[in-house]
Design an enzyme around this catalytic site. Structure first.
Site, short mmCIF file in Angstrom:
data_model
loop_
_atom_site.label_atom_id
_atom_site.label_comp_id
_atom_site.label_asym_id
_atom_site.label_seq_id
_atom_site.Cartn_x
_atom_site.Cartn_y
_atom_site.Cartn_z
N TYR A 1 -1.60 6.88 6.46
CA TYR A 1 -1.59 5.72 5.57
C TYR A 1 -2.79 4.81 5.87
O TYR A 1 -3.49 4.37 4.95
CB TYR A 1 -0.29 4.92 5.74
CG TYR A 1 -0.32 3.63 4.96
CD1 TYR A 1 -0.17 3.63 3.58
CD2 TYR A 1 -0.57 2.41 5.60
CE1 TYR A 1 -0.24 2.45 2.84
CE2 TYR A 1 -0.65 1.23 4.87
CZ TYR A 1 -0.48 1.25 3.50
OH TYR A 1 -0.58 0.09 2.78
N ARG B 1 7.82 -4.95 2.71
CA ARG B 1 6.78 -3.93 2.87
C ARG B 1 6.80 -3.49 4.32
O ARG B 1 6.64 -4.31 5.22
CB ARG B 1 5.41 -4.50 2.47
CG ARG B 1 5.42 -5.05 1.05
CD ARG B 1 4.14 -5.76 0.68
NE ARG B 1 3.03 -4.83 0.55
CZ ARG B 1 1.88 -4.94 1.18
NH1 ARG B 1 1.67 -5.94 2.02
NH2 ARG B 1 0.92 -4.07 1.00
N PHE C 1 -22.68 -7.27 10.58
CA PHE C 1 -21.65 -7.10 9.56
C PHE C 1 -20.48 -6.28 10.11
O PHE C 1 -19.31 -6.58 9.84
CB PHE C 1 -22.26 -6.42 8.34
CG PHE C 1 -21.26 -6.01 7.30
CD1 PHE C 1 -20.74 -6.92 6.39
CD2 PHE C 1 -20.82 -4.68 7.22
CE1 PHE C 1 -19.81 -6.53 5.43
CE2 PHE C 1 -19.90 -4.29 6.27
CZ PHE C 1 -19.39 -5.22 5.38
N ARG D 1 -0.28 -7.93 13.11
CA ARG D 1 -0.30 -9.38 12.94
C ARG D 1 0.57 -9.83 11.77
O ARG D 1 1.21 -10.89 11.81
CB ARG D 1 -1.74 -9.85 12.72
CG ARG D 1 -1.93 -11.35 12.59
CD ARG D 1 -3.26 -11.65 11.94
NE ARG D 1 -3.33 -11.07 10.59
CZ ARG D 1 -4.46 -10.89 9.91
NH1 ARG D 1 -5.61 -11.19 10.46
NH2 ARG D 1 -4.43 -10.38 8.69
#
Length: 413
Positions: free
Chosen positions: A168, A225, A285, A212
């Site tokens: 997933y 969920r 980044f 988290r």
């Protein structure tokens, strides 16, 4: 504790916070004038202010491609996340989403707040997408297609095993890592990273977010969920939602620590991926979110607060990470320091203590073997006292000037 109290406790946060505030304002002022690009960059800052800032590290052409890549996947994620959309409606949209990005007229009403705006006005994203170079378009389409199919699969499937969990996370985040690697390669500035390393970069971030966001996800209306794998949580409780109840606090923390230990598996690959990057803008980044991830894991570990509310790094520390992450020296230092913080929280009686400590030692060993730890100053553990005292002195002067100004105005009135 208010912002002033936090700054007084961590005075060396002040300068990076001010720089971050200025950077955020400058980013908002640099919104392109074209309506479609203006919408895309404005929306980027609304759906993820932190990503909107980090993306500014990139050169313009690559920045545009990454901006659209992010918004396309955010829109795809909005469809998946909306528990109010029936499965028989949602699945075909997810599967066909890679075709919708070529359609100026396509939109779909779902999501809330800024996400609803994104979905209602998705034609702006499509217009901008069609202005990208063909190599960028191909990379975005490929990842969108694979991600949509993976999301559709898990709409109808529970996350039972750890293998399911990894699969997933691959679909919703590992593929983002693969896509970004393709965009970096398409820009001509980086070699194409291996799929395994790219996947690990995504999994490290996604697993951190899943850990988290436990409480937010389990309390989702109209339907919870559930992303924590049954193979892990069933060792501690009968139902995943049982972790949020106070009577299960001990078991909840043990389960949390098990989840964090699993996420740490990806840290070494993350370090290996970043060490191979050549372009400084691409490096920053990539590095900033990865440091934020291990920092968040250190904060969440052994912390019952994950089951009571929002747990996240303080804004000042986030600002310091964004301001001071420039080289692999900084990355190795941050990973070493945060893993040391996490290590200090390990309870020897925790069921996974040995496994956790082993993974932390592997991370620390990689950092030590880089030979760079002695060349950096820690901005993670403790305050640099001299700098802190200087900032306190500056704060006192600023407040003195401020109150003197108020007093003068009062007397003039």
């Amino acid at each position: 504790m208010g912002i002033l109290g936090v700054i007084l406790k961590n005075p060396d946060d002040l300068y990076p916070l001010l720089k971050l505030k200025i950077a955020a304002r400058n980013a908002e002022k640099q919104i392109p004038p074209e309506p479609h690009w203006g919408f895309c960059y404005s929306m980027l800052h609304k759906v993820s202010r932190s990503f909107g800032l980090v993306i500014q590290q990139l050169r313009p052409e690559l920045r545009d491609a990454v901006c659209i890549f992010y918004l396309v996947l955010r829109a795809l994620d909005t469809v998946e996340d909306d528990t109010g959309v029936e499965t028989d409606v949602k699945v075909p949209i997810l599967i066909a989403f890679h075709r919708h990005i070529y359609d100026h007229d396509w939109h779909f009403g779902c999501g809330t707040k800024e996400y609803k705006v994104l979905m209602d006005q998705f034609h702006h994203v499509s217009t901008a997408f069609l202005e990208l170079g063909k190599n960028y378009q191909d990379a975005i389409e490929d990842i969108t297609k694979r991600m949509g199919a993976g999301m559709a699969k898990f709409i109808c499937k529970e996350v039972e095993t750890i293998d399911d969990y990894d699969e997933y996370c691959h679909y919703v985040a590992g593929l983002v890592g693969l896509g970004l690697s393709k965009l970096f390669y398409a820009s001509g500035t980086e070699d194409l990273a291996t799929d395994d390393l790219s996947n690990s970069m995504g999994l490290f971030l996604q697993k951190t977010n899943i850990i988290r966001d436990y409480l937010e996800d389990i309390n989702e209306i109209p339907k919870s969920r559930m992303f924590w794998p049954r193979q892990i949580w069933s060792k501690y409780v009968n139902k995943l939602e049982d972790l949020k109840y106070e009577e299960n606090s001990v078991k909840a923390v043990q389960c949390l620590n098990d989840m964090v230990t699993n996420a740490l598996l990806h840290a070494e690959d993350s370090l290996k991926y970043m060490s191979a990057l050549r372009d400084p803008s691409i490096f920053r980044f990539c590095a900033i979110p990865q440091i934020m991830a291990i920092g968040t894991l250190a904060l969440c570990y052994n912390n019952i607060g994950v089951f009571r509310g929002v747990v996240k790094m303080r804004r000042g520390l986030t600002a310091k990470v964004i301001d001071r992450t420039k080289t692999m020296t900084d990355v190795y230092g941050a990973f070493f320091d945060f893993s040391s913080v996490l290590e200090s929280k390990v309870d020897k009686n925790d069921p996974n203590a040995t496994k956790t400590l082993s993974r932390l030692e592997a991370i620390q060993k990689t950092c030590r073997e880089s030979g760079l730890l002695t060349k950096r100053k820690s901005y993670v553990v403790g305050n640099e006292s001299g700098y802190g005292l200087t900032m306190i002195f500056i704060l006192v002067i600023l407040f003195s000037i401020f109150f003197a100004h108020l007093s003068a105005n009062h007397h003039n009135n």
